[in-house]
Design a protein around this motif. Structure first.
Motif, PDB file in Angstrom:
ATOM      1  N   GLY A 268       0.831  -1.206   0.000  1.00  0.00           N
ATOM      2  CA  GLY A 268       0.000   0.000   0.000  1.00  0.00           C
ATOM      3  C   GLY A 268       0.859   1.246   0.000  1.00  0.00           C
ATOM      4  N   LEU A 269       0.290   2.298  -0.572  1.00  0.00           N
ATOM      5  CA  LEU A 269       1.004   3.562  -0.664  1.00  0.00           C
ATOM      6  C   LEU A 269       0.054   4.686  -0.268  1.00  0.00           C
ATOM      7  CD1 LEU A 269       3.686   4.825  -1.636  1.00  0.00           C
ATOM      8  CD2 LEU A 269       2.713   4.923  -3.933  1.00  0.00           C
ATOM      9  N   VAL A 270       0.514   5.538   0.634  1.00  0.00           N
ATOM     10  CA  VAL A 270      -0.287   6.688   1.053  1.00  0.00           C
ATOM     11  C   VAL A 270       0.288   7.911   0.359  1.00  0.00           C
ATOM     12  CG1 VAL A 270      -1.078   8.065   3.011  1.00  0.00           C
ATOM     13  CG2 VAL A 270      -0.663   5.593   3.300  1.00  0.00           C
ATOM     14  N   THR A 289      -4.872  11.087   0.685  1.00  0.00           N
ATOM     15  CA  THR A 289      -5.316  11.892   1.831  1.00  0.00           C
ATOM     16  C   THR A 289      -4.378  13.078   1.984  1.00  0.00           C
ATOM     17  OG1 THR A 289      -5.937  11.809   4.174  1.00  0.00           O
ATOM     18  CG2 THR A 289      -3.999  10.542   3.546  1.00  0.00           C
ATOM     19  N   LYS A 290      -4.684  13.943   2.917  1.00  0.00           N
ATOM     20  CA  LYS A 290      -3.786  15.080   3.159  1.00  0.00           C
ATOM     21  C   LYS A 290      -2.621  14.561   3.999  1.00  0.00           C
ATOM     22  CE  LYS A 290      -4.064  19.576   5.534  1.00  0.00           C
ATOM     23  NZ  LYS A 290      -2.991  19.321   6.469  1.00  0.00           N
ATOM     24  N   THR A 291      -1.410  14.652   3.466  1.00  0.00           N
ATOM     25  CA  THR A 291      -0.264  14.105   4.223  1.00  0.00           C
ATOM     26  C   THR A 291       0.659  15.184   4.775  1.00  0.00           C
ATOM     27  OG1 THR A 291       1.280  13.900   2.379  1.00  0.00           O
ATOM     28  CG2 THR A 291      -0.252  12.060   2.714  1.00  0.00           C
ATOM     29  N   LEU A 292       0.352  16.440   4.501  1.00  0.00           N
ATOM     30  CA  LEU A 292       1.202  17.509   5.045  1.00  0.00           C
ATOM     31  C   LEU A 292       0.901  17.649   6.538  1.00  0.00           C
ATOM     32  CD1 LEU A 292       3.286  19.653   4.293  1.00  0.00           C
ATOM     33  CD2 LEU A 292       1.409  21.259   3.932  1.00  0.00           C
ATOM     34  N   MET A 293       1.940  17.480   7.343  1.00  0.00           N
ATOM     35  CA  MET A 293       1.751  17.505   8.806  1.00  0.00           C
ATOM     36  C   MET A 293       2.364  18.785   9.368  1.00  0.00           C
ATOM     37  SD  MET A 293       2.661  13.519   9.539  1.00  0.00           S
ATOM     38  CE  MET A 293       3.909  13.408   8.258  1.00  0.00           C
ATOM     39  N   LEU A 302      -3.361  11.910  10.487  1.00  0.00           N
ATOM     40  CA  LEU A 302      -2.787  11.047   9.445  1.00  0.00           C
ATOM     41  C   LEU A 302      -2.535   9.643  10.007  1.00  0.00           C
ATOM     42  CD1 LEU A 302      -1.795  10.771   6.533  1.00  0.00           C
ATOM     43  CD2 LEU A 302       0.471  11.535   7.289  1.00  0.00           C
ATOM     44  N   ALA A 303      -1.997   9.564  11.208  1.00  0.00           N
ATOM     45  CA  ALA A 303      -1.735   8.248  11.822  1.00  0.00           C
ATOM     46  C   ALA A 303      -3.046   7.464  11.946  1.00  0.00           C
ATOM     47  CB  ALA A 303      -1.100   8.440  13.198  1.00  0.00           C
TER      48      ALA A 303
END
Ligand code: GDP
Length: 315
Positions: A268-270, A289-293, A302-303
């Motif tokens: 899998g790849l996020v 999804t939004k991955t900017l933290m 995100l987690a």
């Protein structure tokens, strides 16, 4: 918030890895998260053994990291460096005064013959963090960056002294052939329910972990539970040299390129929603999804989303 009974192993480098690890640490019980840390940018300075990536993850988990930089300690000062400069030294590596205590102790304990794994556990305990931060190996491992302008550079020379300006021809890991994966890492990978490649620099932070003999094979044996989070947002790295150096090495900084880079390892790849591909990414389940933290809430969200989604990818 999802409280799950999954045992999660996160492969992490420094700042990018630490952000997701922080999120995971807020949604998983402490005995269900193990972090496998990169040691290939460890180096010696004035007789001290410095482990930049381990320290970044450790300070982050302990809640003492400098929020402005993501590395170093919050509220640290630089008097030692000022004094070094007074002696005429070129103080190119930023070592904070309080940070120095970590390097002193680590170096002292290493000289006594204590392993880096045990030392890291002691430091984590000392800082009050219950999580398991596991150096991938206790043996020497060093990233060497071969550049057009300056030839082969030790990693910190490339990264800090030359501010990753030189053009990269090749990256390799000195000591990789002899390095041994630790027993703790082997056990964590063998018993994991989910293995996450954090959004760390694939070449400089994740590859040295995979380069330790046995790690890649241990992950291959666990196919069905392995996912990566892309370190790219909007087609480029959020910070650091990944989007400059990867094309220099002929690597594509797209979800497809990432999948090729980690060939044979991922289920899998996020990827960030800004990196949605026109053609579907083949060979792995994809979570967009939004991955900017930017905030702690982003990291925890995100987690949470990743843990929930990962339940659906097992093939
Ligand atoms: P370093 O060893 O301190 O450089 O840290 P890492 O290798 O763990 O992280 C560097 C990578 O993290 C870079 O390639 C960044 O693009 C990525 N990164 C940093 N912050 C974020 C973020 O908020 N989201 C995502 N997706 N990637 C990030």
């Amino acid at each position: 918030m999802v409280l799950t009974s999954k045992k999660v192993v996160a492969l992490a480098g420094g700042v990018g890895g630490a952000k997701l690890v922080y999120g995971l640490s807020k949604v998983l019980p402490f005995d269900q998260l193990a972090i496998v840390g990169n040691v290939a940018d460890d180096f010696g300075l004035y007789g001290l053994h410095i482990s930049p990536d381990l320290d970044t993850v450790m300070y982050t988990l302990a809640g003492v990291a400098n929020p402005a930089t993501g590395w170093g300690l919050a509220g640290d000062s630089w008097q030692m460096l000022d004094m070094l400069s007074r002696y005429g030294e070129d103080a190119w590596f930023r070592l904070g005064d309080r940070d120095l205590a970590t390097h002193l102790l680590r170096s002292h304990w290493l000289a006594e013959g204590i392993t880096l794994t045990e030392i890291t556990a002691r430091l984590m305990r000392g800082l009050g963090s219950p999580f398991r931060l596991l150096p991938v190996t206790d043996d020497p491992l060093s990233t060497i960056v071969d550049t057009v302008e300056h030839g082969a550079l030790d990693f910190q020379e490339y990264f800090v002294r030359h501010r990753w300006l030189p053009t990269v021809k090749k990256v390799w890991f000195r000591g990789a052939e002899q390095a041994r994966m630790t027993g703790a890492v082997a056990e964590a990978l063998r018993t994991a329910d989910l293995i996450i490649f954090c959004p760390s620099n694939p070449v400089l932070s994740i590859q040295p972990v995979l380069a330790v003999p046995g790690v890649r094979e241990a992950i291959e044996r666990r196919r069905g539970i392995c996912i990566a989070v892309s370190p790219f947002v909007g087609g480029k790295a959020v910070k650091g040299p990944a989007s400059k150096m990867m094309p220099e090495l002929g690597l594509e900084i797209t979800p497809r390129g990432l999948l090729q880079y980690y060939a044979g390892l991922l289920d899998g790849l996020v990827i960030d929603e800004s990196d949605q591909q026109e053609r579907p990414v083949e060979g792995a389940a994809v979570l967009l999804t939004k991955t900017l933290m930017q905030t702690d809430e982003d990291k925890i969200r995100l987690a949470d989303v990743i843990l929930e989604w990962s339940g659906s990818i097992r093939g």
